[in-house]
Motif scaffolding. Structure first.
Motif, PDB file in Angstrom:
ATOM      1  N   LEU A 261       0.828  -1.200   0.000  1.00  0.00           N
ATOM      2  CA  LEU A 261       0.000   0.000   0.000  1.00  0.00           C
ATOM      3  C   LEU A 261       0.867   1.256   0.000  1.00  0.00           C
ATOM      4  N   THR A 262       1.956   1.197   0.723  1.00  0.00           N
ATOM      5  CA  THR A 262       2.858   2.352   0.783  1.00  0.00           C
ATOM      6  C   THR A 262       3.428   2.660  -0.591  1.00  0.00           C
ATOM      7  N   GLU A 263       3.855   1.615  -1.312  1.00  0.00           N
ATOM      8  CA  GLU A 263       4.397   1.817  -2.655  1.00  0.00           C
ATOM      9  C   GLU A 263       3.367   2.470  -3.577  1.00  0.00           C
ATOM     10  N   LYS A 264       2.130   2.032  -3.487  1.00  0.00           N
ATOM     11  CA  LYS A 264       1.086   2.600  -4.362  1.00  0.00           C
ATOM     12  C   LYS A 264       0.830   4.067  -4.004  1.00  0.00           C
ATOM     13  N   LEU A 265       0.863   4.348  -2.721  1.00  0.00           N
ATOM     14  CA  LEU A 265       0.647   5.729  -2.323  1.00  0.00           C
ATOM     15  C   LEU A 265       1.778   6.634  -2.820  1.00  0.00           C
ATOM     16  N   LEU A 266       3.044   6.122  -2.737  1.00  0.00           N
ATOM     17  CA  LEU A 266       4.175   6.912  -3.212  1.00  0.00           C
ATOM     18  C   LEU A 266       4.103   7.125  -4.712  1.00  0.00           C
ATOM     19  N   GLU A 267       3.689   6.089  -5.424  1.00  0.00           N
ATOM     20  CA  GLU A 267       3.516   6.234  -6.874  1.00  0.00           C
ATOM     21  C   GLU A 267       2.477   7.306  -7.189  1.00  0.00           C
ATOM     22  N   ALA A 268       1.449   7.325  -6.372  1.00  0.00           N
ATOM     23  CA  ALA A 268       0.366   8.271  -6.624  1.00  0.00           C
ATOM     24  C   ALA A 268       0.817   9.709  -6.453  1.00  0.00           C
ATOM     25  N   VAL A 269       1.817   9.937  -5.575  1.00  0.00           N
ATOM     26  CA  VAL A 269       2.283  11.305  -5.342  1.00  0.00           C
ATOM     27  C   VAL A 269       3.579  11.601  -6.080  1.00  0.00           C
ATOM     28  N   GLY A 270       4.081  10.625  -6.889  1.00  0.00           N
ATOM     29  CA  GLY A 270       5.275  10.852  -7.696  1.00  0.00           C
ATOM     30  C   GLY A 270       6.583  10.661  -6.953  1.00  0.00           C
ATOM     31  N   ALA A 271       6.546  10.002  -5.833  1.00  0.00           N
ATOM     32  CA  ALA A 271       7.783   9.735  -5.069  1.00  0.00           C
ATOM     33  C   ALA A 271       8.280   8.326  -5.367  1.00  0.00           C
ATOM     34  N   ASN A 272       9.579   8.104  -5.198  1.00  0.00           N
ATOM     35  CA  ASN A 272      10.163   6.776  -5.432  1.00  0.00           C
ATOM     36  C   ASN A 272       9.897   5.883  -4.241  1.00  0.00           C
ATOM     37  N   SER A 273       9.610   4.629  -4.578  1.00  0.00           N
ATOM     38  CA  SER A 273       9.411   3.662  -3.518  1.00  0.00           C
ATOM     39  C   SER A 273      10.725   3.240  -2.931  1.00  0.00           C
ATOM     40  N   PRO A 274      10.786   2.680  -1.758  1.00  0.00           N
ATOM     41  CA  PRO A 274      12.051   2.202  -1.172  1.00  0.00           C
ATOM     42  C   PRO A 274      12.742   1.213  -2.045  1.00  0.00           C
ATOM     43  N   ARG A 275      11.959   0.363  -2.744  1.00  0.00           N
ATOM     44  CA  ARG A 275      12.614  -0.672  -3.588  1.00  0.00           C
ATOM     45  C   ARG A 275      13.313  -0.024  -4.770  1.00  0.00           C
ATOM     46  N   GLU A 276      12.685   1.025  -5.362  1.00  0.00           N
ATOM     47  CA  GLU A 276      13.329   1.688  -6.506  1.00  0.00           C
ATOM     48  C   GLU A 276      14.594   2.412  -6.065  1.00  0.00           C
TER      49      GLU A 276
END
Length: 379
Positions: A361-376
């Motif tokens: 869920l955190t990754e999807k939220l970061l994608e939604a705001v244009g931020a990089n996920s921890p994995r990226e």
């Protein structure tokens, strides 16, 4: 015992000092039928069939309960001297009770008990009132006889208003009866035999007054009136029958509501009144992909348990066309997500989701705001 002491026995202070005999000769007479004649101003003409009169006469033979009020021949002729030849050489003229007189003749009863009271012959008005009032009060007249009686009274009293006031009736009581006398004899007979109700008979009487219809026109109107009345009755019956046969109205089903829900533990987040709260201090997301220099997204710190309001009902507000998977357990109760309070919403998500789901869920939220996920960032 002195008869005058009878009043004292009743203790009636208003009683007269003496017993007063109000009859003209002080006696109840048994008068032979040949010495009595009916008056000629009686508006009543229907005294019953021969069989009915014979039955009444046999009853009079057994016992005559009610005496016939009469006046002397002289008193009657003082009012109507032109009736001398018609009444013949009799001693008394009947005021009311001609049906008893006819019934006695039908069974050849020799005499009738009569009460003489010339006070009834004080005036034509008084005599006619005595003749018709008993029948009007008891409704013994048929409608046409009553109309004739009222007409006679109007002539004697001088006006319809005087008759209405004398009998304590409204003016319309007189006019409604007199209008029947405008009907043709054939139509009056229909009313007399109750083949035409009074309401249409009075209506027809007014039409005759306005249009001067003859008997044929009156009968033609009544035929059409009967057809119209029959059609109305048939229409009402058909409407009632249709109402009885019609199926009961079916309730319109409500539009289905699709909700995706997830039960919340009784001790988890809150169910309370909606209110705006300031965001809490952020906290670091758990480190699952170890990079010492990685930038971790932060989420609001959960509030202390004492500050958490009571659980708030929540429901899934996503696409209703996407139902829950079949393996998802249905909740015992439905609660609404507090989308207006992001901090409380985050607390619910953190408390409810397992760790893997929380990372996704955190990754999807970061994608939604244009931020990089921890994995990226680690890549």
């Amino acid at each position: 015992m002195d008869p005058n002491e009878f009043d004292d026995f009743l203790a009636d202070d208003d009683a007269p000092d003496q017993v007063v005999d109000t009859r003209a000769d002080g006696r109840l007479l048994r008068v032979p039928l040949g010495r009595i004649a009916p008056n000629l101003v009686n508006p009543r003409t229907d005294f019953g069939t021969e069989d009915q009169l014979e039955d009444f006469g046999r009853s009079l033979k057994r016992r005559q309960i009610q005496a016939v009020p009469v006046v002397t021949r002289r008193a009657y002729l003082d009012l109507w001297p032109d009736h001398k030849d018609q009444i013949g050489n009799v001693d008394f003229v009947i005021v009311s009770g001609e049906r008893r007189y006819r019934a006695a003749n039908a069974v050849e009863l020799p005499a009738l008990e009569c009460v003489i009271n010339d006070g009834y012959a004080e005036s034509r008005k008084t005599f006619l009132d005595a003749v018709v009032s008993e029948n009007i009060d008891r409704q013994n007249f048929d409608a046409i006889e009553e109309a004739n009686a009222v007409e006679v009274l109007v002539e004697a009293f001088g006006s319809a208003r005087s008759v209405a006031e004398h009998y304590e009736r409204v003016d319309g009581w007189v006019s409604q009866r007199r209008v029947l006398l405008r009907l043709a004899p054939e139509v009056q007979e229909l009313v007399r035999r109750q083949h035409m109700p009074l309401e249409p008979a009075r209506k027809l009487g007014k039409l005759v007054k306005d249009h001067q219809w003859d008997a044929a026109a009156q009968l033609q109107w009544w035929e059409q009136e009967q057809r119209d009345r029959a059609a109305k009755v048939a229409a009402k019956k058909a409407a009632r029958a249709a109402a009885r046969q019609a199926p009961p109205p079916q309730a319109v089903p409500a539009a289905p509501v699709f909700t995706a829900v997830k039960p919340a533990p009784e001790t988890a987040v809150a169910e309370a009144a909606v209110r705006e709260v300031a965001p809490a201090q952020p906290r670091e997301l758990p480190d699952t992909a170890a990079a010492p220099t990685e930038t971790r997204p932060v989420l609001p710190e959960p509030r202390d348990q004492d500050q958490v309001p009571k659980p708030t009902p929540w429901v899934y507000s996503g696409d209703p066309a996407k139902p829950l998977p079949s393996d998802v357990e249905q909740p015992a109760r439905v609660r609404q997500l507090p989308t207006h309070d992001w901090e409380q919403l985050a607390d619910i998500v953190i408390a409810e989701l397992p760790e893997d789901a929380l990372h996704s869920l955190t990754e999807k939220l970061l994608e939604a705001v244009g931020a990089n996920s921890p994995r990226e960032q680690s890549a």
